[in-house]
Design a protein around this motif. Sequence first.
Motif, PDB file in Angstrom:
ATOM      1  N   VAL A   1       1.016  -1.224  -0.039  1.00  0.00           N
ATOM      2  CA  VAL A   1      -0.059  -0.001   0.072  1.00  0.00           C
ATOM      3  C   VAL A   1       0.882   1.208  -0.074  1.00  0.00           C
ATOM      4  N   VAL A   2       0.470   2.183  -0.805  1.00  0.00           N
ATOM      5  CA  VAL A   2       1.134   3.389  -0.957  1.00  0.00           C
ATOM      6  C   VAL A   2       0.248   4.619  -0.044  1.00  0.00           C
ATOM      7  N   TYR A   3       0.551   5.154   0.968  1.00  0.00           N
ATOM      8  CA  TYR A   3      -0.129   5.898   1.921  1.00  0.00           C
ATOM      9  C   TYR A   3       0.545   7.365   1.902  1.00  0.00           C
ATOM     10  N   SER A   4       0.037   8.297   1.430  1.00  0.00           N
ATOM     11  CA  SER A   4       0.427   9.576   1.312  1.00  0.00           C
ATOM     12  C   SER A   4      -0.226  10.763   2.252  1.00  0.00           C
ATOM     13  N   PRO A   5       0.085  10.841   3.612  1.00  0.00           N
ATOM     14  CA  PRO A   5      -0.701  11.818   4.467  1.00  0.00           C
ATOM     15  C   PRO A   5      -0.045  13.290   4.087  1.00  0.00           C
ATOM     16  N   SER A   6      -0.652  14.276   4.265  1.00  0.00           N
ATOM     17  CA  SER A   6      -0.193  15.665   3.790  1.00  0.00           C
ATOM     18  C   SER A   6       0.936  16.039   4.510  1.00  0.00           C
TER      19      SER A   6
ATOM     20  N   ASP B   1      -8.791  20.645   7.711  1.00  0.00           N
ATOM     21  CA  ASP B   1      -9.766  20.420   6.452  1.00  0.00           C
ATOM     22  C   ASP B   1      -9.156  19.969   5.172  1.00  0.00           C
ATOM     23  N   GLY B   2      -9.603  18.700   4.979  1.00  0.00           N
ATOM     24  CA  GLY B   2      -8.640  18.117   3.406  1.00  0.00           C
ATOM     25  C   GLY B   2      -9.526  17.209   2.727  1.00  0.00           C
ATOM     26  N   ARG B   3      -8.805  16.866   1.698  1.00  0.00           N
ATOM     27  CA  ARG B   3      -9.370  16.121   0.775  1.00  0.00           C
ATOM     28  C   ARG B   3      -8.729  14.566   0.473  1.00  0.00           C
ATOM     29  N   ASN B   4      -9.219  13.634   0.319  1.00  0.00           N
ATOM     30  CA  ASN B   4      -8.648  12.305   0.335  1.00  0.00           C
ATOM     31  C   ASN B   4      -9.189  11.662  -1.148  1.00  0.00           C
ATOM     32  N   THR B   5      -8.115  10.802  -1.516  1.00  0.00           N
ATOM     33  CA  THR B   5      -8.593   9.996  -2.594  1.00  0.00           C
ATOM     34  C   THR B   5      -7.986   8.552  -2.000  1.00  0.00           C
TER      35      THR B   5
ATOM     36  N   HIS C   1      -4.108   9.194  -0.741  1.00  0.00           N
ATOM     37  CA  HIS C   1      -3.315  10.481  -1.077  1.00  0.00           C
ATOM     38  C   HIS C   1      -4.484  11.586  -0.394  1.00  0.00           C
ATOM     39  N   GLU C   2      -3.717  12.173   0.345  1.00  0.00           N
ATOM     40  CA  GLU C   2      -4.420  13.396   1.276  1.00  0.00           C
ATOM     41  C   GLU C   2      -3.845  14.769   1.135  1.00  0.00           C
ATOM     42  N   SER C   3      -4.597  15.491   0.830  1.00  0.00           N
ATOM     43  CA  SER C   3      -4.271  17.092   0.542  1.00  0.00           C
ATOM     44  C   SER C   3      -4.944  18.075   1.558  1.00  0.00           C
ATOM     45  N   LEU C   4      -4.307  19.054   2.140  1.00  0.00           N
ATOM     46  CA  LEU C   4      -5.028  19.733   2.935  1.00  0.00           C
ATOM     47  C   LEU C   4      -5.752  21.064   2.230  1.00  0.00           C
ATOM     48  N   ARG C   5      -6.839  21.551   2.645  1.00  0.00           N
ATOM     49  CA  ARG C   5      -7.415  22.945   1.968  1.00  0.00           C
ATOM     50  C   ARG C   5      -6.255  23.978   2.316  1.00  0.00           C
ATOM     51  N   GLY C   6      -5.970  24.719   1.135  1.00  0.00           N
ATOM     52  CA  GLY C   6      -5.149  25.799   1.519  1.00  0.00           C
ATOM     53  C   GLY C   6      -5.838  27.149   1.878  1.00  0.00           C
ATOM     54  N   PRO C   7      -5.035  28.084   2.316  1.00  0.00           N
ATOM     55  CA  PRO C   7      -5.549  29.203   2.825  1.00  0.00           C
ATOM     56  C   PRO C   7      -6.382  29.928   1.816  1.00  0.00           C
ATOM     57  N   LEU C   8      -6.167  29.822   0.549  1.00  0.00           N
ATOM     58  CA  LEU C   8      -6.871  30.442  -0.688  1.00  0.00           C
ATOM     59  C   LEU C   8      -8.279  29.492  -1.208  1.00  0.00           C
ATOM     60  N   ALA C   9      -8.196  28.439  -0.640  1.00  0.00           N
ATOM     61  CA  ALA C   9      -9.374  27.577  -0.967  1.00  0.00           C
ATOM     62  C   ALA C   9     -10.676  28.340  -0.665  1.00  0.00           C
TER      63      ALA C   9
END
Length: 135
Positions: free
Chosen positions: A34-39, A104-108, A124-132
């Motif tokens: 498994v490939v697990y990419s936390p932000s 706050d984030g988004r995951n796939t 894969h996880e990414s956080l919502r940026g300050p400009l989101a």
Amino acid sequence: MTAGIAALVEAYRNGWTHRDAATIASIWDPEYEVVYSPSELDRPILGAASIGRYYDRVFHDIGAVHVMTVADVRIDTIGDIAYAYFSFHLEGETAVAPEPFVVDGRNTLIARRTDDGWKGIHYHESLRGPLAEKS
């Protein structure tokens, strides 16, 4: 068919809600690297066992989870492969010198069908940026 994938997303949410590393560990396919990419990490975590150790450390540093929600869940299956996209909102406090935090984030999440049902193979996880834009 998508119910099995929705159950993985719910196990993820429930594991966070109860700070339960074993619940989150149950999502991953132990037969697959498994490939697990936390932000917060520069490099991915590889393998289900390593993900379990990661969550043991994470939950050790979190004193409490007050809110963990998922939303915007989108699931699709392509044969024996499926993916789920979802956003999350997490509120809690740290364990040492308790300080509140909000994430706050988004995951796939990509999963494959196994003899034991659907199991995660990539995250894969990414956080919502300050400009989101807040919706």
